[in-house]
Design a protein around this motif. Structure first.
Motif, PDB file in Angstrom:
ATOM      1  N   SER A 183       2.543  34.468 -35.549  1.00  0.00           N
ATOM      2  CA  SER A 183       1.273  33.526 -35.645  1.00  0.00           C
ATOM      3  C   SER A 183       0.303  33.931 -36.440  1.00  0.00           C
ATOM      4  O   SER A 183      -0.616  33.306 -36.996  1.00  0.00           O
TER       5      SER A 183
ATOM      6  N   PRO B  23       0.321  28.909 -34.015  1.00  0.00           N
ATOM      7  CA  PRO B  23       0.015  29.448 -33.037  1.00  0.00           C
ATOM      8  C   PRO B  23       1.024  29.482 -31.866  1.00  0.00           C
ATOM      9  O   PRO B  23       2.056  28.958 -31.946  1.00  0.00           O
ATOM     10  N   ASP B  24       0.755  30.879 -31.167  1.00  0.00           N
ATOM     11  CA  ASP B  24       1.728  31.312 -30.099  1.00  0.00           C
ATOM     12  C   ASP B  24       2.403  30.096 -29.339  1.00  0.00           C
ATOM     13  O   ASP B  24       3.493  30.080 -29.180  1.00  0.00           O
ATOM     14  N   GLU B  25       1.452  29.140 -28.724  1.00  0.00           N
ATOM     15  CA  GLU B  25       1.854  28.081 -27.751  1.00  0.00           C
ATOM     16  C   GLU B  25       3.025  27.192 -28.660  1.00  0.00           C
ATOM     17  O   GLU B  25       4.036  26.561 -28.074  1.00  0.00           O
TER      18      GLU B  25
ATOM     19  N   ASP C 124       0.261  36.625 -31.166  1.00  0.00           N
ATOM     20  CA  ASP C 124      -1.020  37.053 -31.372  1.00  0.00           C
ATOM     21  C   ASP C 124      -1.993  37.031 -30.185  1.00  0.00           C
ATOM     22  O   ASP C 124      -3.169  37.503 -30.394  1.00  0.00           O
ATOM     23  N   ASP C 125      -1.823  36.253 -29.518  1.00  0.00           N
ATOM     24  CA  ASP C 125      -3.059  35.934 -28.402  1.00  0.00           C
ATOM     25  C   ASP C 125      -3.606  36.977 -27.742  1.00  0.00           C
ATOM     26  O   ASP C 125      -4.989  36.893 -27.198  1.00  0.00           O
TER      27      ASP C 125
ATOM     28  N   ALA D 255      -5.994  38.485 -29.857  1.00  0.00           N
ATOM     29  CA  ALA D 255      -7.319  37.639 -30.060  1.00  0.00           C
ATOM     30  C   ALA D 255      -8.185  37.925 -28.470  1.00  0.00           C
ATOM     31  O   ALA D 255      -9.367  37.897 -28.721  1.00  0.00           O
ATOM     32  N   ALA D 256      -7.718  38.173 -27.606  1.00  0.00           N
ATOM     33  CA  ALA D 256      -8.050  37.999 -26.264  1.00  0.00           C
ATOM     34  C   ALA D 256      -8.704  39.707 -26.083  1.00  0.00           C
ATOM     35  O   ALA D 256      -9.955  39.685 -25.738  1.00  0.00           O
TER      36      ALA D 256
ATOM     37  N   ALA E  38      -3.803  37.432 -20.731  1.00  0.00           N
ATOM     38  CA  ALA E  38      -3.124  37.141 -22.020  1.00  0.00           C
ATOM     39  C   ALA E  38      -1.875  37.954 -22.094  1.00  0.00           C
ATOM     40  O   ALA E  38      -0.677  37.401 -22.616  1.00  0.00           O
TER      41      ALA E  38
ATOM     42  N   ARG F 199       0.693  36.025 -20.106  1.00  0.00           N
ATOM     43  CA  ARG F 199       1.180  34.765 -20.991  1.00  0.00           C
ATOM     44  C   ARG F 199       2.175  35.253 -21.864  1.00  0.00           C
ATOM     45  O   ARG F 199       3.084  34.332 -22.049  1.00  0.00           O
TER      46      ARG F 199
END
Length: 274
Positions: free
Chosen positions: A105, A126-128, A152-153, A156-157, A173, A176
């Motif tokens: 990511s 991006p992750d998704e 990476d999320d 970021a969180a 996060a 997820r």
């Protein structure tokens, strides 16, 4: 009965998770690592920033030897003739026909940390978007020998909501990311390659050491990380005390049947692999 041989190494990295996966719901990690080995006392490198940390994980040396962070800051590609080659370059030189890939990511990893290697699959999204792309890649490339993934999320969180056990959004996060690791594992299963893969799941650094919304210090919350693996011949009773993020590189090369460079700072944990 002789254990199955390891056919590939897959490193799944969750950026910024530290050891806080213990505080979050991680059902997929729990299942994946049930037959493997893990520690919440591994150490990353200082300064505990992504460029330095992912660089040490992939190059097996301390930051001032690999200098990935410098190449990232100067927007330079990692030099192909560096005295600190990545595990990808070492594998390519040993086995020129090997299939390898990095899905990230945070795009600087595929330029400033990993060399420009002909025929290597590199993908940033991006992750998704990354997770379905990894699934598609695995189904069409079951012969891949080395795969690195960075989600990476979680980091970021942490920067947005704060790191640690008291940050609900941060823990969500992590859950997820756990689900995404479950999706990648499902793709490995569907490709028929889960059982003969060495799966390493780890992170680059924690956070909240000196500043609730940041990392980079030598404080324990920034420097202490989670590390786990599963695969053929893994000793679930192995003692991982003293494990460093750099040792990931040594484990990966050894599992691929390659020599660990004697000048590396990375070491193979005693008794981890049969």
């Amino acid at each position: 009965m002789a254990s199955m041989a390891i056919k590939r190494v897959i490193i799944l990295g969750i950026d910024g998770a530290g050891t806080f996966i213990r505080e979050a719901q991680t059902p997929y990690l729990d299942i994946l690592l049930a037959g493997g080995v893990q520690t919440h006392l591994a150490r990353t490198v200082y300064p505990s920033n992504s460029g330095e940390c992912w660089g040490s994980l992939l190059h097996g040396v301390v930051p001032n030897r690999h200098e990935s962070h410098v190449h990232i800051q100067k927007n330079r590609s990692y030099p192909a003739d560096s005295m600190a080659p990545s595990i990808f370059r070492i594998l390519r030189e040993a086995r020129p026909d090997s299939t390898m890939a990095a899905f990230v990511s945070w795009k600087p990893i595929i330029t400033g940390v990993i060399e420009d290697i002909e025929g290597m699959n590199k993908y940033a999204a991006p992750d998704e978007e990354l997770v379905p792309a990894i699934g598609a890649y695995l189904r069409s490339n079951p012969g891949v020998e080395l795969l690195f993934v960075q989600l990476d999320d979680v980091d970021a969180a942490g920067h947005r909501h704060g790191y640690g056990e008291d940050s609900t959004e941060y823990l969500k996060a992590i859950t997820r990311a756990d689900k995404q690791i479950g999706e990648i594992s499902k793709a490995l299963l569907e490709a028929g390659v889960l059982e003969d893969s060495l799966l390493i799941i780890t992170t680059d650094h924690g956070g909240g050491g000196l500043d609730a919304f940041n990392h980079g210090s030598d404080a324990p919350r920034d420097m202490t990380i989670f590390w786990g693996c599963r695969g053929p011949g893994i000793n679930s009773e192995a003692n991982l005390s003293g494990l460093s993020i750099m040792d990931t590189a040594a484990v990966a090369l050894h599992a691929l049947g390659l020599q660990i460079p004697k000048e590396w700072d990375a070491k193979l944990p005693a008794g981890l692999l049969d």
